[in-house]
Design a protein around this motif. Structure first.
Motif, PDB file in Angstrom:
ATOM      1  N   ARG A  50       4.842 157.905  76.507  1.00  0.00           N
ATOM      2  CA  ARG A  50       5.966 156.973  76.393  1.00  0.00           C
ATOM      3  C   ARG A  50       5.574 155.519  76.629  1.00  0.00           C
ATOM      4  O   ARG A  50       6.249 154.601  76.171  1.00  0.00           O
ATOM      5  N   ASN A  51       4.493 155.264  77.366  1.00  0.00           N
ATOM      6  CA  ASN A  51       4.065 153.885  77.618  1.00  0.00           C
ATOM      7  C   ASN A  51       3.039 153.389  76.616  1.00  0.00           C
ATOM      8  O   ASN A  51       2.412 152.355  76.807  1.00  0.00           O
ATOM      9  N   HIS A  52       2.907 154.165  75.534  1.00  0.00           N
ATOM     10  CA  HIS A  52       1.857 153.864  74.558  1.00  0.00           C
ATOM     11  C   HIS A  52       2.142 152.608  73.735  1.00  0.00           C
ATOM     12  O   HIS A  52       1.237 151.934  73.285  1.00  0.00           O
ATOM     13  N   MET A  53       3.420 152.295  73.538  1.00  0.00           N
ATOM     14  CA  MET A  53       3.767 151.198  72.649  1.00  0.00           C
ATOM     15  C   MET A  53       3.679 149.852  73.355  1.00  0.00           C
ATOM     16  O   MET A  53       3.091 149.731  74.406  1.00  0.00           O
ATOM     17  N   VAL A  54       4.291 148.848  72.762  1.00  0.00           N
ATOM     18  CA  VAL A  54       4.216 147.484  73.273  1.00  0.00           C
ATOM     19  C   VAL A  54       4.572 147.437  74.760  1.00  0.00           C
ATOM     20  O   VAL A  54       5.561 148.005  75.190  1.00  0.00           O
ATOM     21  N   GLY A  55       3.760 146.770  75.531  1.00  0.00           N
ATOM     22  CA  GLY A  55       4.014 146.629  76.949  1.00  0.00           C
ATOM     23  C   GLY A  55       3.259 147.635  77.793  1.00  0.00           C
ATOM     24  O   GLY A  55       3.235 147.532  79.012  1.00  0.00           O
ATOM     25  N   SER A  56       2.596 148.638  77.134  1.00  0.00           N
ATOM     26  CA  SER A  56       1.895 149.652  77.907  1.00  0.00           C
ATOM     27  C   SER A  56       0.549 149.153  78.398  1.00  0.00           C
ATOM     28  O   SER A  56      -0.024 149.714  79.312  1.00  0.00           O
ATOM     29  N   SER A  57       0.039 148.115  77.791  1.00  0.00           N
ATOM     30  CA  SER A  57      -1.283 147.628  78.180  1.00  0.00           C
ATOM     31  C   SER A  57      -1.422 146.178  77.734  1.00  0.00           C
ATOM     32  O   SER A  57      -0.481 145.565  77.242  1.00  0.00           O
ATOM     33  N   GLU A  58      -2.631 145.682  77.883  1.00  0.00           N
ATOM     34  CA  GLU A  58      -2.901 144.298  77.480  1.00  0.00           C
ATOM     35  C   GLU A  58      -2.703 144.106  75.989  1.00  0.00           C
ATOM     36  O   GLU A  58      -2.355 143.020  75.528  1.00  0.00           O
ATOM     37  N   PHE A  59      -2.958 145.166  75.213  1.00  0.00           N
ATOM     38  CA  PHE A  59      -2.870 145.091  73.758  1.00  0.00           C
ATOM     39  C   PHE A  59      -1.878 146.111  73.216  1.00  0.00           C
ATOM     40  O   PHE A  59      -1.644 147.153  73.814  1.00  0.00           O
ATOM     41  N   SER A  60      -1.312 145.800  72.048  1.00  0.00           N
ATOM     42  CA  SER A  60      -0.555 146.776  71.272  1.00  0.00           C
ATOM     43  C   SER A  60      -1.537 147.490  70.350  1.00  0.00           C
ATOM     44  O   SER A  60      -2.487 146.873  69.849  1.00  0.00           O
ATOM     45  N   PRO A  61      -1.342 148.783  70.082  1.00  0.00           N
ATOM     46  CA  PRO A  61      -2.238 149.495  69.162  1.00  0.00           C
ATOM     47  C   PRO A  61      -2.347 148.833  67.805  1.00  0.00           C
ATOM     48  O   PRO A  61      -3.405 148.879  67.168  1.00  0.00           O
ATOM     49  N   PHE A  62      -1.264 148.182  67.359  1.00  0.00           N
ATOM     50  CA  PHE A  62      -1.275 147.610  66.024  1.00  0.00           C
ATOM     51  C   PHE A  62      -2.102 146.315  65.932  1.00  0.00           C
ATOM     52  O   PHE A  62      -2.361 145.818  64.842  1.00  0.00           O
ATOM     53  N   GLU A  63      -2.513 145.786  67.067  1.00  0.00           N
ATOM     54  CA  GLU A  63      -3.426 144.646  67.041  1.00  0.00           C
ATOM     55  C   GLU A  63      -4.818 145.074  66.588  1.00  0.00           C
ATOM     56  O   GLU A  63      -5.633 144.240  66.195  1.00  0.00           O
ATOM     57  N   LEU A  64      -5.074 146.380  66.645  1.00  0.00           N
ATOM     58  CA  LEU A  64      -6.375 146.885  66.188  1.00  0.00           C
ATOM     59  C   LEU A  64      -6.573 146.616  64.704  1.00  0.00           C
ATOM     60  O   LEU A  64      -7.676 146.293  64.264  1.00  0.00           O
ATOM     61  N   GLU A  65      -5.504 146.728  63.925  1.00  0.00           N
ATOM     62  CA  GLU A  65      -5.596 146.471  62.486  1.00  0.00           C
ATOM     63  C   GLU A  65      -6.089 145.052  62.229  1.00  0.00           C
ATOM     64  O   GLU A  65      -7.019 144.838  61.432  1.00  0.00           O
ATOM     65  N   ASP A  66      -5.485 144.071  62.891  1.00  0.00           N
ATOM     66  CA  ASP A  66      -5.884 142.676  62.687  1.00  0.00           C
ATOM     67  C   ASP A  66      -7.333 142.448  63.104  1.00  0.00           C
ATOM     68  O   ASP A  66      -8.083 141.750  62.409  1.00  0.00           O
ATOM     69  N   ALA A  67      -7.726 143.027  64.229  1.00  0.00           N
ATOM     70  CA  ALA A  67      -9.103 142.834  64.712  1.00  0.00           C
ATOM     71  C   ALA A  67     -10.113 143.392  63.729  1.00  0.00           C
ATOM     72  O   ALA A  67     -11.170 142.792  63.495  1.00  0.00           O
ATOM     73  N   ILE A  68      -9.799 144.544  63.114  1.00  0.00           N
ATOM     74  CA  ILE A  68     -10.733 145.162  62.162  1.00  0.00           C
ATOM     75  C   ILE A  68     -10.835 144.357  60.876  1.00  0.00           C
ATOM     76  O   ILE A  68     -11.932 144.032  60.406  1.00  0.00           O
TER      77      ILE A  68
END
Length: 331
Positions: A202-220
């Protein structure tokens, strides 16, 4: 009674056993048919007879033959698949005062027609005796409602952002959205951590960590390898069940760029497949750094990564993901 596909749940339980499905959205028609069949199965309808265009002349006889029940007393589903032309008399003649007396017979009429007038005499009878389900193109907000309903295998905190992402990626394209849903379903179905406790996600989405998973797309696609690896490490530490979503993101990038590289106009292809204009230059720049052969090999790596996520390969999933992202973001 007439309803739209997205509101089927409000009418299904209280409806009779006769259904008429029409409209332009094939995916919605398939979903409606499946839900109707599941509901009928719960009511004890176990046998099914399918009639296609070439044997429509058998419709009246088939209904009459089964009206009193089969040899073993089973309830019968007669599914009529109307695939071409106007609706024939053999179908319109079904809707008469006798049809409601056949309690052990359920009829599902699935027509290829995108629009049907309900003003004719037979259509008014159909409206009286059946549930008419229109499967038309969904509006933007309806797409997200539909997506969230079909993401019910995921934690509730996931569904809204994932639905929004899928709607943005494939606006108006339910076929593409359905394909993405099935990929996510397979990944989650085979993720042992998710099976143990979905609430852990449940904490996987925005706010669960320093980054959102979808920021991975931009970085790649911006080829920022170190940032991509940092995102992976951070997400793993915050929630080590984030693997399925990360694989899906990587798979999206590799699939789109592979297909775009083989298209005569990559930019138009990417646009038609849901890439936002704000990301277009990054995708085109990323694409120029890849060869078709590289992308083909990387797609095989993604497949191997999915297998390791499911426990079908004895490889460290996180090391494999990190290695794959290095290949993508370093080129």
């Amino acid at each position: 009674m007439k309803c739209e596909a997205i509101n089927l749940g409000k009418h299904l339980e209280s409806s009779g056993n006769i259904f008429f499905i029409f409209g332009s959205e094939i995916i919605l028609k398939n979903h409606v048919r499946s839900r109707i069949l599941n509901n009928l199965q719960k009511k004890g309808f176990e046998e099914k007879i399918i009639l296609n265009d070439e044997n429509f002349k058998d419709i009246p006889a088939t209904i009459a033959a089964n009206a009193g029940g089969s040899l073993f007393g089973s309830n019968i589903i007669i599914e009529i698949k109307h695939g071409s032309g106007k609706i024939p008399e053999s179908i319109t003649s079904i809707f008469n005062d006798e049809i409601n007396n056949h309690k052990n017979v359920s009829i599902i009429i699935n027509t290829h027609l995108e629009k049907v007038s309900l003003l004719s005499k037979w259509a008014k009878k159909m409206d009286e005796f059946s549930l008419i389900v229109e499967c038309k193109k969904l509006k933007s907000f309806e797409e997200q409602i539909w997506l969230k309903k079909n993401l019910d295998f995921m934690p509730s905190d996931y569904r809204t952002p994932i639905a929004k992402l899928l709607a943005d990626m494939h606006s108006g394209n339910l076929v593409a959205q359905q394909n993405e849903i099935e990929l996510l379903r397979l990944l989650y179905k085979n993720n042992s951590e998710s099976k143990k406790d979905l609430n852990a996600l449940r904490n996987h989405m925005v706010g669960s960590s320093e980054f959102s998973p979808f920021e991975l797309e931009d970085a790649i696609i911006q080829r920022k390898a170190s940032k991509a690896i940092k995102i992976i490490h951070t997400l793993k530490k915050a929630d080590n069940t984030s693997g399925p979503l990360l694989v899906w993101i990587v798979s999206k990038i590799t699939s789109l760029t592979y297909l775009a590289s083989k298209d005569s106009n990559p930019q138009v292809f990417l646009k038609n497949n849901g890439i936002w204009q704000s990301k277009m230059n990054d995708y085109l720049s990323f694409l120029k750094k890849q060869t078709v052969n590289d992308l083909d090999l990387i797609q095989k790596d993604v497949y191997e990564l999915e297998l390791s996520l499911k426990g079908l390969r004895k490889k460290d999933f996180w090391l494999g993901l990190e290695s794959l992202i290095c290949k993508l973001a370093s080129n």
